[in-house]
Design a protein around this motif. Sequence first.
Motif, mmCIF file in Angstrom:
data_model
loop_
_atom_site.group_PDB
_atom_site.id
_atom_site.type_symbol
_atom_site.label_atom_id
_atom_site.label_comp_id
_atom_site.label_asym_id
_atom_site.label_seq_id
_atom_site.Cartn_x
_atom_site.Cartn_y
_atom_site.Cartn_z
ATOM 1 N N GLY A 1 0.806 -1.210 0.000
ATOM 2 C CA GLY A 1 0.000 0.000 0.000
ATOM 3 C C GLY A 1 0.838 1.259 0.000
ATOM 4 O O GLY A 1 0.355 2.325 -0.348
ATOM 5 N N ALA A 2 2.095 1.132 0.379
ATOM 6 C CA ALA A 2 2.956 2.303 0.424
ATOM 7 C C ALA A 2 3.087 2.903 -0.962
ATOM 8 O O ALA A 2 3.437 2.209 -1.909
ATOM 9 C CB ALA A 2 4.327 1.927 0.970
ATOM 10 N N GLY A 3 2.778 4.160 -1.088
ATOM 11 C CA GLY A 3 2.936 4.824 -2.377
ATOM 12 C C GLY A 3 1.772 4.626 -3.311
ATOM 13 O O GLY A 3 1.790 5.076 -4.441
ATOM 14 N N ILE A 4 0.731 3.938 -2.870
ATOM 15 C CA ILE A 4 -0.435 3.753 -3.729
ATOM 16 C C ILE A 4 -1.606 4.477 -3.098
ATOM 17 O O ILE A 4 -1.818 4.405 -1.906
ATOM 18 C CB ILE A 4 -0.756 2.258 -3.903
ATOM 19 C CG1 ILE A 4 0.412 1.573 -4.593
ATOM 20 C CG2 ILE A 4 -2.036 2.065 -4.709
ATOM 21 C CD1 ILE A 4 0.246 0.080 -4.715
ATOM 22 N N ARG A 5 -2.376 5.171 -3.904
ATOM 23 C CA ARG A 5 -3.505 5.912 -3.361
ATOM 24 C C ARG A 5 -4.548 4.960 -2.800
ATOM 25 O O ARG A 5 -4.741 3.853 -3.280
ATOM 26 C CB ARG A 5 -4.104 6.826 -4.423
ATOM 27 C CG ARG A 5 -4.109 8.276 -3.954
ATOM 28 C CD ARG A 5 -4.573 9.184 -5.060
ATOM 29 N NE ARG A 5 -3.679 9.119 -6.206
ATOM 30 C CZ ARG A 5 -4.101 9.154 -7.459
ATOM 31 N NH1 ARG A 5 -5.372 9.228 -7.728
ATOM 32 N NH2 ARG A 5 -3.243 9.106 -8.448
ATOM 33 N N ALA A 6 -5.208 5.420 -1.775
ATOM 34 C CA ALA A 6 -5.966 4.522 -0.919
ATOM 35 C C ALA A 6 -7.213 3.896 -1.533
ATOM 36 O O ALA A 6 -7.492 2.733 -1.307
ATOM 37 C CB ALA A 6 -6.361 5.268 0.344
ATOM 38 N N ASP A 7 -7.953 4.616 -2.309
ATOM 39 C CA ASP A 7 -9.322 4.212 -2.617
ATOM 40 C C ASP A 7 -9.438 2.888 -3.342
ATOM 41 O O ASP A 7 -10.225 2.032 -2.986
ATOM 42 C CB ASP A 7 -10.023 5.294 -3.442
ATOM 43 C CG ASP A 7 -9.845 6.657 -2.813
ATOM 44 O OD1 ASP A 7 -8.827 6.844 -2.123
ATOM 45 O OD2 ASP A 7 -10.700 7.520 -2.996
ATOM 46 N N LYS A 8 -8.680 2.725 -4.387
ATOM 47 C CA LYS A 8 -8.867 1.559 -5.253
ATOM 48 C C LYS A 8 -7.597 0.733 -5.308
ATOM 49 O O LYS A 8 -6.510 1.279 -5.360
ATOM 50 C CB LYS A 8 -9.186 2.048 -6.675
ATOM 51 C CG LYS A 8 -10.585 2.623 -6.817
ATOM 52 C CD LYS A 8 -11.502 1.597 -7.433
ATOM 53 C CE LYS A 8 -12.921 2.147 -7.501
ATOM 54 N NZ LYS A 8 -13.898 1.095 -7.726
ATOM 55 N N PRO A 9 -7.753 -0.574 -5.329
ATOM 56 C CA PRO A 9 -6.552 -1.389 -5.543
ATOM 57 C C PRO A 9 -6.078 -1.227 -6.981
ATOM 58 O O PRO A 9 -6.900 -0.992 -7.866
ATOM 59 C CB PRO A 9 -7.045 -2.811 -5.289
ATOM 60 C CG PRO A 9 -8.519 -2.765 -5.505
ATOM 61 C CD PRO A 9 -8.958 -1.379 -5.164
ATOM 62 N N VAL B 1 8.496 2.164 -4.238
ATOM 63 C CA VAL B 1 8.026 3.530 -4.145
ATOM 64 C C VAL B 1 7.628 3.797 -2.706
ATOM 65 O O VAL B 1 6.919 3.000 -2.121
ATOM 66 C CB VAL B 1 6.781 3.734 -5.037
ATOM 67 C CG1 VAL B 1 6.326 5.187 -4.971
ATOM 68 C CG2 VAL B 1 7.079 3.340 -6.463
ATOM 69 N N VAL B 2 8.113 4.878 -2.165
ATOM 70 C CA VAL B 2 7.680 5.210 -0.814
ATOM 71 C C VAL B 2 7.225 6.658 -0.765
ATOM 72 O O VAL B 2 7.680 7.496 -1.533
ATOM 73 C CB VAL B 2 8.797 5.010 0.241
ATOM 74 C CG1 VAL B 2 9.098 3.542 0.419
ATOM 75 C CG2 VAL B 2 10.043 5.766 -0.139
ATOM 76 N N ARG B 3 6.301 6.912 0.139
ATOM 77 C CA ARG B 3 5.899 8.298 0.374
ATOM 78 C C ARG B 3 6.978 8.953 1.202
ATOM 79 O O ARG B 3 7.432 8.387 2.202
ATOM 80 C CB ARG B 3 4.582 8.334 1.126
ATOM 81 C CG ARG B 3 3.435 7.961 0.213
ATOM 82 C CD ARG B 3 2.107 8.184 0.883
ATOM 83 N NE ARG B 3 1.109 7.445 0.128
ATOM 84 C CZ ARG B 3 -0.030 7.025 0.630
ATOM 85 N NH1 ARG B 3 -0.310 7.265 1.877
ATOM 86 N NH2 ARG B 3 -0.875 6.358 -0.116
ATOM 87 N N THR B 4 7.361 10.150 0.804
ATOM 88 C CA THR B 4 8.505 10.783 1.433
ATOM 89 C C THR B 4 8.290 11.067 2.912
ATOM 90 O O THR B 4 9.228 11.037 3.688
ATOM 91 C CB THR B 4 8.851 12.101 0.731
ATOM 92 O OG1 THR B 4 7.656 12.870 0.627
ATOM 93 C CG2 THR B 4 9.423 11.852 -0.633
ATOM 94 N N THR B 5 7.051 11.342 3.307
ATOM 95 C CA THR B 5 6.849 11.799 4.674
ATOM 96 C C THR B 5 6.232 10.748 5.583
ATOM 97 O O THR B 5 5.972 11.027 6.743
ATOM 98 C CB THR B 5 5.945 13.052 4.690
ATOM 99 O OG1 THR B 5 4.782 12.761 3.918
ATOM 100 C CG2 THR B 5 6.663 14.235 4.095
ATOM 101 N N ASN B 6 6.026 9.543 5.059
ATOM 102 C CA ASN B 6 5.417 8.520 5.911
ATOM 103 C C ASN B 6 6.476 7.583 6.490
ATOM 104 O O ASN B 6 6.731 6.501 5.989
ATOM 105 C CB ASN B 6 4.371 7.748 5.124
ATOM 106 C CG ASN B 6 3.451 6.960 6.041
ATOM 107 O OD1 ASN B 6 3.795 6.715 7.206
ATOM 108 N ND2 ASN B 6 2.303 6.564 5.530
ATOM 109 N N VAL B 7 7.111 8.037 7.558
ATOM 110 C CA VAL B 7 8.200 7.264 8.170
ATOM 111 C C VAL B 7 7.705 5.900 8.623
ATOM 112 O O VAL B 7 8.354 4.881 8.403
ATOM 113 C CB VAL B 7 8.786 7.988 9.407
ATOM 114 C CG1 VAL B 7 10.026 7.273 9.901
ATOM 115 C CG2 VAL B 7 9.120 9.419 9.076
ATOM 116 N N ASP B 8 6.527 5.898 9.263
ATOM 117 C CA ASP B 8 6.029 4.646 9.828
ATOM 118 C C ASP B 8 5.822 3.595 8.748
ATOM 119 O O ASP B 8 6.175 2.436 8.923
ATOM 120 C CB ASP B 8 4.723 4.898 10.588
ATOM 121 C CG ASP B 8 4.953 5.799 11.789
ATOM 122 O OD1 ASP B 8 6.104 5.815 12.270
ATOM 123 O OD2 ASP B 8 4.014 6.474 12.229
#
Lengths: 197, 340
Positions: free
Chosen positions: B64-72, B307-314
């Motif tokens: 799920g990291a780096g993928i928008r939440a709504d749709k798989p 792919v990672v979101r830059t600000t989501n450390v957790d």
Amino acid sequence: MADELESWFKAEVFIHEGILMRFLARVWPRRDELVDLRQEIYVRVYESALKGRPQFPKAFLFSVARHVLTDRRRRERIVSIQSAGDNDFSNDLIEERTPERWVGARQVLARLASAFDRLPPKCREVIWLRRIQHLPQKEIAQRLGISEKTVEYHISTGGRLLALYVRSSESEGDEARDYRQAVETDIRKDEKGKDHL
Amino acid sequence: MSTESPEQIEKTAGDWLARRDAGGWASHEQEAFDAWMRESPAHRIAFWRLETVWDETARLSALGAGIRADKPPPPGAWNLSPFLNLTQADANRRKRPRANIRRALAAAVLLTMTAASAWYWWPAGKSYSTPVGAVTSLPMSDGSNVILNTDSEIKVSIGEKERRIELARGEAFFSVAKDPTRPFVVTVGDQRIVALGTAFSVRREPALQVIVTEGAVRIESAEILAPSTGTRNSVLTAGTIAQSARNEVHVRHADVSQAEEQLAWRAGRIIFRDIALAVAVAEFNRYNERKIVIEDPAAMALTIGGVVRTTNVDAFVKLLEDGYGLHAQVRPDKIILTTR
């Protein structure tokens, strides 16, 4: 003790389900009995493990499978020519570092992802929101405009399909594929009655 | 309960799993469930079997990291996701000829930040900066646009003869409005990056890096070590990634999509391909105050991709734990990674 048996079962027995089912599909002619065979084998392994854990779980699992098959054949007076040669488990008895065991986290994830991808679309969407996005079931129902009961139903079905898919691959032999399709059909059978959901 | 078919048992086990997962699990439900589990080993086994895989699917959250939440994402479209991407990266590595990374222009540009050369001196203009973790888009008065990455600072002076931006810290992406009468120049120390109608990024630390996604830029540099030869110039075209290393510049001609990938930060992401964990973490740390520290040399050498979101450390840490078997000690000021 009970908890310990549970974790032993989860860690040492289920991981061989893929190879066990491929084997059963190869030697047992009736696909609709494979799930029943699996259950009987697991229950016998369980009961035996209550008394003491086998040193080599995989070898033990297959030796139980052989006994179960023999009993059934005797009971049903089946003489299977096909299974005569195939019933040789010797290759499977080696307690080696099997693929089930040494796959790293990455391969496990790849396997999970491909199992996840094989889910029916609606079910896949629900599992996505629940397991990957961590939304509560209630919120999933609101977001998708379906009832909470339906979400629960998709989780139940998804959980069963994932358990099947994780241990089997799309590219395996005909017999195993037949088995998988038989189970899928069974799992989705009641879906027809739920078209309104 | 011998009349129950195994399929029926499995279905009931699935329903229990789903019911328990729904939350609001009351004590009478727990009792009913316990009773069902006690009824037969077949019940217990059926439930454990589903539970084992269900629990394992927790690992999927790494996807799920780096993928928008709504749709798989559509089936099989996980190539942008962490880990799975690794096999992709491995394959790419085998395919990509080493020769692609050329040193053809290696000596063309000398990067010496030491000399305060009056040659390029210019009065500093208006200053803009971003804090750690932020990405800001700044429209310029000439129609150009600057996107400032995390922890960055620029000084802007739009003059009549030249549009000049000094990159004082960090990294920025420039989309340049065409104006032949006023060159658009980015300065980093005594380096000048001159836009030739173009989109490009300039990064200052740990070494100068220029990525061109559109048009071309010219890098000009004062030759401090051998003043007699004067300025050395080199032209970088779209798809070029130029990076300094000691006194050399390594120029890599990639395609534009690869160049764009390096600029994923503009959308709040970092794309790692086939990169050592130590490097990936250093990159990730640019975006966060709570730094990740690797205390284990074995872990540093792990290759990662994704792919990672830059600000989501957790999420990033969880991904490393789940996917790479690393152990994270979370402290208020930092996160320490070790192999288990």
